[in-house]
Motif scaffolding. Structure first.
Motif, PDB file in Angstrom:
ATOM      1  N   ARG A 385       0.728  -1.117  -0.026  1.00 61.02           N
ATOM      2  CA  ARG A 385      -0.302   0.001  -0.223  1.00 61.02           C
ATOM      3  C   ARG A 385       0.709   1.257   0.022  1.00 61.02           C
ATOM      4  N   SER A 386       2.177   1.044   0.477  1.00 67.91           N
ATOM      5  CA  SER A 386       2.965   2.234   0.567  1.00 67.91           C
ATOM      6  C   SER A 386       3.440   2.413  -0.847  1.00 67.91           C
ATOM      7  N   ASP A 387       3.542   1.924  -1.855  1.00 68.59           N
ATOM      8  CA  ASP A 387       4.073   1.762  -3.147  1.00 68.59           C
ATOM      9  C   ASP A 387       3.269   2.532  -4.158  1.00 68.59           C
ATOM     10  N   ASP A 388       4.032   3.302  -5.172  1.00 72.10           N
ATOM     11  CA  ASP A 388       2.903   3.825  -6.002  1.00 72.10           C
ATOM     12  C   ASP A 388       3.514   3.514  -7.269  1.00 72.10           C
ATOM     13  N   TYR A 389       2.635   2.765  -8.219  1.00 73.48           N
ATOM     14  CA  TYR A 389       3.003   2.176  -9.407  1.00 73.48           C
ATOM     15  C   TYR A 389       2.435   2.943 -10.585  1.00 73.48           C
ATOM     16  N   SER A 390       1.679   4.036 -10.286  1.00 73.96           N
ATOM     17  CA  SER A 390       0.826   4.831 -11.191  1.00 73.96           C
ATOM     18  C   SER A 390       1.604   5.461 -12.413  1.00 73.96           C
ATOM     19  N   ASN A 391       2.888   5.612 -12.277  1.00 72.69           N
ATOM     20  CA  ASN A 391       3.613   6.397 -13.200  1.00 72.69           C
ATOM     21  C   ASN A 391       4.397   5.115 -14.202  1.00 72.69           C
ATOM     22  N   ARG A 392       4.017   3.934 -14.087  1.00 70.97           N
ATOM     23  CA  ARG A 392       4.564   2.750 -14.746  1.00 70.97           C
ATOM     24  C   ARG A 392       4.214   2.769 -16.230  1.00 70.97           C
ATOM     25  N   TYR A 393       3.147   3.449 -16.793  1.00 68.39           N
ATOM     26  CA  TYR A 393       2.856   3.465 -18.067  1.00 68.39           C
ATOM     27  C   TYR A 393       3.745   4.713 -18.797  1.00 68.39           C
ATOM     28  N   HIS A 394       4.200   5.799 -18.169  1.00 68.45           N
ATOM     29  CA  HIS A 394       4.906   6.817 -18.631  1.00 68.45           C
ATOM     30  C   HIS A 394       5.997   6.443 -19.538  1.00 68.45           C
ATOM     31  N   GLY A 395       6.342   7.025 -20.337  1.00 71.18           N
ATOM     32  CA  GLY A 395       7.341   6.545 -21.523  1.00 71.18           C
ATOM     33  C   GLY A 395       6.731   5.648 -22.543  1.00 71.18           C
ATOM     34  N   LEU A 396       5.563   4.799 -22.119  1.00 66.61           N
ATOM     35  CA  LEU A 396       5.072   3.769 -23.080  1.00 66.61           C
ATOM     36  C   LEU A 396       3.483   4.565 -23.711  1.00 66.61           C
ATOM     37  N   PHE A 397       2.979   5.165 -22.850  1.00 61.99           N
ATOM     38  CA  PHE A 397       1.757   5.559 -23.161  1.00 61.99           C
ATOM     39  C   PHE A 397       1.356   7.033 -22.542  1.00 61.99           C
ATOM     40  N   THR A 398       0.804   7.889 -23.392  1.00 62.28           N
ATOM     41  CA  THR A 398       0.140   9.163 -22.636  1.00 62.28           C
ATOM     42  C   THR A 398      -1.368   9.206 -22.804  1.00 62.28           C
ATOM     43  N   LEU A 399      -1.810   9.378 -21.766  1.00 66.93           N
ATOM     44  CA  LEU A 399      -3.318   9.763 -21.375  1.00 66.93           C
ATOM     45  C   LEU A 399      -3.548  11.035 -22.220  1.00 66.93           C
ATOM     46  N   SER A 400      -4.686  11.112 -22.580  1.00 69.59           N
ATOM     47  CA  SER A 400      -5.440  12.274 -23.688  1.00 69.59           C
ATOM     48  C   SER A 400      -5.244  13.545 -22.777  1.00 69.59           C
ATOM     49  N   SER A 401      -4.910  14.454 -23.239  1.00 68.17           N
ATOM     50  CA  SER A 401      -4.958  15.764 -22.597  1.00 68.17           C
ATOM     51  C   SER A 401      -6.425  16.168 -22.273  1.00 68.17           C
ATOM     52  N   ASP A 402      -7.391  15.587 -22.809  1.00 66.01           N
ATOM     53  CA  ASP A 402      -8.682  15.960 -22.540  1.00 66.01           C
ATOM     54  C   ASP A 402      -9.427  15.536 -21.044  1.00 66.01           C
ATOM     55  N   ILE A 403      -8.467  14.407 -20.618  1.00 67.43           N
ATOM     56  CA  ILE A 403      -8.876  13.702 -19.148  1.00 67.43           C
ATOM     57  C   ILE A 403      -8.684  14.883 -18.229  1.00 67.43           C
ATOM     58  N   SER A 404      -9.531  14.895 -17.325  1.00 63.09           N
ATOM     59  CA  SER A 404      -9.289  15.915 -16.135  1.00 63.09           C
ATOM     60  C   SER A 404      -8.208  15.192 -15.093  1.00 63.09           C
ATOM     61  N   THR A 405      -8.168  16.160 -14.166  1.00 65.44           N
ATOM     62  CA  THR A 405      -6.935  15.781 -13.040  1.00 65.44           C
ATOM     63  C   THR A 405      -7.889  14.638 -12.243  1.00 65.44           C
ATOM     64  N   ARG A 406      -9.154  14.914 -11.821  1.00 69.51           N
ATOM     65  CA  ARG A 406     -10.078  13.778 -11.233  1.00 69.51           C
ATOM     66  C   ARG A 406     -10.208  12.510 -11.819  1.00 69.51           C
ATOM     67  N   ASP A 407     -10.372  12.612 -13.232  1.00 69.39           N
ATOM     68  CA  ASP A 407     -10.453  11.500 -14.088  1.00 69.39           C
ATOM     69  C   ASP A 407      -9.244  10.751 -14.070  1.00 69.39           C
ATOM     70  N   ARG A 408      -8.249  11.595 -14.240  1.00 72.35           N
ATOM     71  CA  ARG A 408      -6.719  11.102 -14.329  1.00 72.35           C
ATOM     72  C   ARG A 408      -6.315  10.191 -13.110  1.00 72.35           C
ATOM     73  N   ASP A 409      -6.621  10.677 -11.785  1.00 72.14           N
ATOM     74  CA  ASP A 409      -6.389  10.264 -10.357  1.00 72.14           C
ATOM     75  C   ASP A 409      -7.002   8.843 -10.371  1.00 72.14           C
ATOM     76  N   GLY A 410      -8.177   8.908 -10.972  1.00 71.06           N
ATOM     77  CA  GLY A 410      -9.018   7.611 -10.909  1.00 71.06           C
ATOM     78  C   GLY A 410      -8.276   6.402 -11.855  1.00 71.06           C
ATOM     79  N   VAL A 411      -7.994   6.793 -12.779  1.00 69.32           N
ATOM     80  CA  VAL A 411      -7.214   5.785 -13.712  1.00 69.32           C
ATOM     81  C   VAL A 411      -5.857   5.569 -13.169  1.00 69.32           C
ATOM     82  N   ASN A 412      -5.206   6.460 -12.613  1.00 64.38           N
ATOM     83  CA  ASN A 412      -3.762   5.989 -12.175  1.00 64.38           C
ATOM     84  C   ASN A 412      -3.811   5.229 -10.912  1.00 64.38           C
ATOM     85  N   LYS A 413      -4.884   5.398 -10.116  1.00 65.26           N
ATOM     86  CA  LYS A 413      -4.972   4.304  -8.853  1.00 65.26           C
ATOM     87  C   LYS A 413      -5.401   3.253  -9.279  1.00 65.26           C
TER      88      LYS A 413
END
Length: 689
Positions: A385-413
């Motif tokens: 639970r202390s680890d954060d893997y939410s950035n593991r797709y960075h460098g491979l994929f980029t989320l649409s800029s249309d996705i809001s901060t709250r939506d992005r948080d949901g996706v990342n978690k």
């Protein structure tokens, strides 16, 4: 034992247990699975059958002698008095008696209260103060002349949970499994048989574990009854608690302002609300307001003081209507209690697990293979639970800029939690990262798309992501693909629910509907070349829709499929012939020839089944015959007819997931449209002259 079971025992010796043993020892002991597996893990964590049987008898004896049944509590109390001391397995809770300035324990089944317990034990196990903990305890009886002094003495207590584990050893052992094997191991651990489910269904059910591995994660799952929605939260982990949605109060969940006592969110990793759905349920609006603040900010107030907590929130409940009905008339949140049917609350949910995609649990779906002792996995998940893997797709994929901060948080978690579950050593391939990211985006998109139907102030969002090579992946939910004519309706006014006749359809929906209309028009004109892709768990697929337009008028049909061997595969062939028999003219005769490969394990049974198909087909004017490929090397699966078409099938006729074939009252047994399909593709080509 399977090859996977052998590997599980080899890589995790002493940390796994055969899952069918839980039923074998449970009897009428009403205890969570993790309590039983704690005992089984001590005596049956092996693949040696003699040791397993001996261990089962030992565990049964321990439960017989020490588990406290409510109706036998008097006998156990008598044993303690007569013998002076007795070991019991019971759920123990503790309260502070301010008059005596002492902690006192209550035994749920044994029925004794005010048992003095020392403060060091309470400090070591603070969950005793909230809802109780299953423990193995030594209880003594010492009568006192002072009537105000209780005779019960708690001499020792051991919460039923793992004392230690080696995380590095866990990661090292994980490296010995393929992704598919690891998914099956986790799936067996939570108690289900992997062979009975497709990959998507497995991943959707494993999403129920994300709240245990991700802090402050908000998940909702609504669906039909009997799909096992609450099973994991009641049976899986000593770090989660399942409570009835109708029993929740502000003091119980967050804080009692008069006493200052912290509620459930301060002590548990996961707080799950069972039977959460119900439009008419009475709910305290103050609770909803505090809940919304906690889900967004991870904090709540105690008077003038603001407190933080890490508990994830899970909401599970039953739906009354099927998906197309909800999409046409209301939305997928229609069953929420009225005060929770609020856009601000819904927007704080990180993912929506589509419970309607998960089949109703049947007896044969329960696992018989090996899985982790659930308490071991629960401790591993808690550690991560202390680890954060939410950035593991960075460098491979980029989320649409249309996705809001709250939506992005949901996706990342969601992505972070699933990556911890499946790839704790961060060794996923690009394709595997894409699969998990797609699932995470879909879960949040399902929440946001329903918000568009509830509240007109929410803007439409492009839920997509882009790969390094510029390839754009547009995410759609399965219900969006199946019911586009209903899916994209919009709210007509601020916070106004969608009316059935609403016509405010998004531009994306307009083009989708137009495309479907064009396809329908083309189908009316006649069959055409093309390619179709079907998603796992999709329903509404039939042989008639897949094949008949391209076979109509044919007199000779050749089916090439090397896998018409097992009973269900031969049954698929029979249903293909039934489709032809029903749709051809009664006076016409059609020849169907099968080219397949022999079953090396049960060749006589395969031939007997094919002969039965031949016999049955004759009466309907279908001349069925078959031949075995002599080389036994054919791989391509296709259907060719003298109507001028070739239909290429990547799965052959074996497109349906397992269903209950012996249940005559099961619609899936009678009608193909009610079955879930595997992921498959079909290509239609003009046959060469």
């Amino acid at each position: 034992m399977t090859a996977l079971d052998d590997k599980i025992n080899e890589r995790f010796p002493g940390l796994v247990v055969r899952k069918d043993l839980v039923k074998a020892v449970k009897g009428n002991a009403i205890v969570p699975s993790y309590v039983l597996e704690f005992l089984l893990g001590q005596y049956c964590a092996t693949n040696d059958e003699a040791s397993i049987q001996s261990g089962i008898e030992t565990v049964k004896e321990i439960l017989r002698k020490h588990y406290v049944h409510r109706n036998e509590a008097g006998l156990i109390r008598s044993n303690i008095r007569e013998k002076g001391r007795w070991k019991v397995i019971d759920k123990i809770s503790v309260d502070l008696n301010t008059d005596k300035d002492a902690y006192e324990a209550t035994f749920a089944n044994l029925g004794i209260k005010k048992v003095v317990i020392d403060s060091d034990t309470v400090k070591a196990h603070p969950k005793l103060l909230v809802s109780g903990v299953w423990c193995i305890a030594d209880v003594e009886y010492e009568r006192s002349e002072d009537k105000n002094v209780e005779p019960w003495i708690l001499s020792s207590i051991k919460p039923i949970q793992l004392s230690k584990f080696d995380y590095d050893a866990f990661l090292s052992a994980r490296a010995g499994f393929t992704t598919e094997e690891w998914i099956d191991l986790l799936f067996q651990t939570v108690g289900f048989e992997p062979e009975m489910f497709g990959r998507r269904s497995k991943l959707l059910q494993l999403m129920r574990l994300v709240p245990f591995v991700e802090r402050n994660y908000n998940l909702i799952e609504l669906g039909p009854k009997g799909t096992g929605k609450s099973h994991i939260f009641s049976e899986f982990s000593p770090h989660g608690i399942l409570i009835s949605g109708g029993e929740v109060t502000v003091p119980k969940l967050f804080v009692n302002n008069s006493s200052g006592k912290i509620g459930l969110v301060g002590y548990w990793d996961v707080v799950a609300f069972d039977e959460f759905a119900g439009r008419q349920k009475r709910v305290d609006k103050a609770l909803v307001d505090i809940m919304k603040n906690y889900m967004a900010n991870k904090s709540f107030s105690r008077g003038v003081e603001t407190l933080g907590a890490e508990a994830s929130m899970v909401f599970v409940g039953n739906t009354k209507h099927n998906v197309p009905y909800m999409l046409k008339h209301t939305d997928l949140f229609e069953e929420l209690p009225e005060k929770y049917y609020d856009s601000a609350f819904i927007d704080r949910l990180h993912t929506y697990v589509p419970g309607w995609e998960i089949d109703v649990i049947r007896g044969e779906m329960f696992a018989s293979g090996y899985g982790f002792v659930v308490d071991y996995l629960a401790e591993i998940l808690r550690h991560m639970r202390s680890d954060d893997y939410s950035n593991r797709y960075h460098g491979l994929f980029t989320l649409s800029s249309d996705i809001s901060t709250r939506d992005r948080d949901g996706v990342n978690k969601t992505f972070s939690g699933m990556m911890k579950l499946l790839f704790p050593a961060d060794n996923a391939t690009e394709a595997e990262v894409e699969e998990i990211l797609h699932l995470a985006v879909e879960g949040r998109k399902r929440v946001k798309d329903q918000l568009l139907r509830i509240d007109s102030t929410y803007p439409e969002t492009d839920f997509s992501f882009t790969a390094q090579d510029g390839r754009k992946v547009v995410v759609k939910s399965l219900e969006e693909t199946e019911y586009p004519q209903y899916y994209h309706k919009r709210a007509m006014g601020h916070d106004a629910p969608m009316s059935e006749g609403a016509s405010d359809v998004s531009s994306a929906s307009t083009s989708n509907v137009a495309q479907r209309a064009g396809e329908a028009k083309a189908d009316a004109v006649g069959p055409r070349e093309g390619h179709k892709v079907f998603s796992e768990n999709q329903k509404g697929v039939t042989f008639a829709d897949l094949f008949w337009p391209w076979l109509k008028g044919a007199t000779n049909i050749v089916v090439t499929d090397p896998y018409i061997r097992m009973f269900h595969q031969v049954r698929n062939l029979m249903e293909f012939i039934e489709m032809i028999a029903v749709r051809k003219a009664p006076e016409d005769e059609v020849s169907v020839r099968l080219i397949t490969c022999p079953d090396e394990v049960y060749p006589q049974k395969q031939q007997a089944n094919l002969m039965a198909v031949e016999s049955a087909s004759t009466a309907a004017g279908v001349k069925f015959s078959w031949e075995f490929d002599g080389t036994n090397t054919i791989h391509a699966r296709h259907i060719v007819s003298d109507a001028g078409w070739k239909i290429s099938l990547d799965r052959g006729l074996d497109i349906f997931q397992k269903f209950e074939m012996n249940d005559a009252f099961n619609l899936a047994n009678r009608l193909q449209a009610y079955r879930q399909v595997k992921a498959f593709e079909v290509t239609y080509l003009r046959a060469k002259e």
